[in-house]
Design an enzyme around this catalytic site. Structure first.
Site, PDB file in Angstrom:
ATOM      1  N   GLU A 118      11.433  -3.704   5.549  1.00  0.00           N
ATOM      2  CA  GLU A 118      10.396  -3.113   6.393  1.00  0.00           C
ATOM      3  C   GLU A 118      10.777  -3.124   7.883  1.00  0.00           C
ATOM      4  O   GLU A 118       9.917  -3.031   8.739  1.00  0.00           O
ATOM      5  CB  GLU A 118       9.071  -3.856   6.176  1.00  0.00           C
ATOM      6  CG  GLU A 118       8.619  -3.910   4.726  1.00  0.00           C
ATOM      7  CD  GLU A 118       8.306  -2.547   4.123  1.00  0.00           C
ATOM      8  OE1 GLU A 118       8.003  -1.602   4.874  1.00  0.00           O
ATOM      9  OE2 GLU A 118       8.371  -2.433   2.887  1.00  0.00           O
ATOM     10  N   TYR A 147       0.820  -1.214   0.000  1.00  0.00           N
ATOM     11  CA  TYR A 147       0.000   0.000   0.000  1.00  0.00           C
ATOM     12  C   TYR A 147       0.851   1.260   0.000  1.00  0.00           C
ATOM     13  O   TYR A 147       0.336   2.372  -0.052  1.00  0.00           O
ATOM     14  CB  TYR A 147      -0.951   0.003   1.206  1.00  0.00           C
ATOM     15  CG  TYR A 147      -0.215  -0.058   2.525  1.00  0.00           C
ATOM     16  CD1 TYR A 147       0.135   1.104   3.204  1.00  0.00           C
ATOM     17  CD2 TYR A 147       0.167  -1.277   3.085  1.00  0.00           C
ATOM     18  CE1 TYR A 147       0.834   1.058   4.402  1.00  0.00           C
ATOM     19  CE2 TYR A 147       0.852  -1.334   4.277  1.00  0.00           C
ATOM     20  CZ  TYR A 147       1.191  -0.170   4.932  1.00  0.00           C
ATOM     21  OH  TYR A 147       1.892  -0.231   6.103  1.00  0.00           O
ATOM     22  N   GLY A 148       2.175   1.110   0.072  1.00  0.00           N
ATOM     23  CA  GLY A 148       3.120   2.226   0.048  1.00  0.00           C
ATOM     24  C   GLY A 148       4.077   2.050  -1.114  1.00  0.00           C
ATOM     25  O   GLY A 148       3.644   1.905  -2.259  1.00  0.00           O
TER      26      GLY A 148
END
Length: 172
Positions: free
Chosen positions: A84, A7-8
């Protein structure tokens, strides 16, 4: 198939081999620029800001789901865990594909309990902090503007992302 929901930056820069890629909707979550980045879009002395997901029962976050073949999933997941590492944890969510299929996907999300979580702020304050941040992955405004452009190309409008992009203007 092992599914990863992005989503990024994963929307526009997955940097891994995948067997399938689809637009996907994640219900019950909003994308917000509430996560500091000291390892990609900023540095510890001047953190950038990137997106995370926050619970929002009325929202739908549009993103991309990638299907990984099981034989390549382990090294890819290791690389994603490293990518991440700045406050994100891996969770399992159900996402809906354009054809109506629902698949279980892994997603990385920065929760309020991680040290890089910033929480809500006025869009102008977020944009001002993003404007001057640069990290090993490049200038922070690039992250915002590329995400905004990728969402528009998918036919998705995210008011939070669009608002910050508008405040940044053409800062690439």
């Amino acid at each position: 198939m092992i599914w990863i929901f992005g989503y990024g930056s994963l929307v526009w820069r997955p940097d891994f081999e995948y067997a399938e890629r689809h637009r996907a909707d994640l219900g019950g979550w909003s994308r917000r620029f509430w996560q500091a980045s000291t390892d990609h879009r900023g540095v510890p002395e001047r953190p950038g800001i990137v997106v995370t997901l926050v619970p929002d029962p009325e929202a739908v976050t549009v993103g991309v789901v990638y299907g990984l073949r099981p034989e390549v999933a382990t090294p890819i997941m290791g690389a994603l865990d490293y990518r991440e590492r700045g406050g994100y944890s891996r969770e399992s969510v159900d996402v809906t594909l354009a054809d109506g299929r629902v698949v279980e996907a892994l997603v990385y999300r920065g929760t309020a309990e991680n040290p890089n979580y910033l929480g809500p702020a006025p869009l102008a304050d977020i944009a001002a902090r993003i404007r001057g941040a640069v990290g090993p992955s490049g200038p922070n405004p690039e992250y915002v503007l590329k995400l905004h452009q990728a969402l528009l190309e998918m036919g998705a409008h995210d008011p939070h992302v669009a608002g910050i992009a508008a405040l940044l203007g053409d800062e690439l």
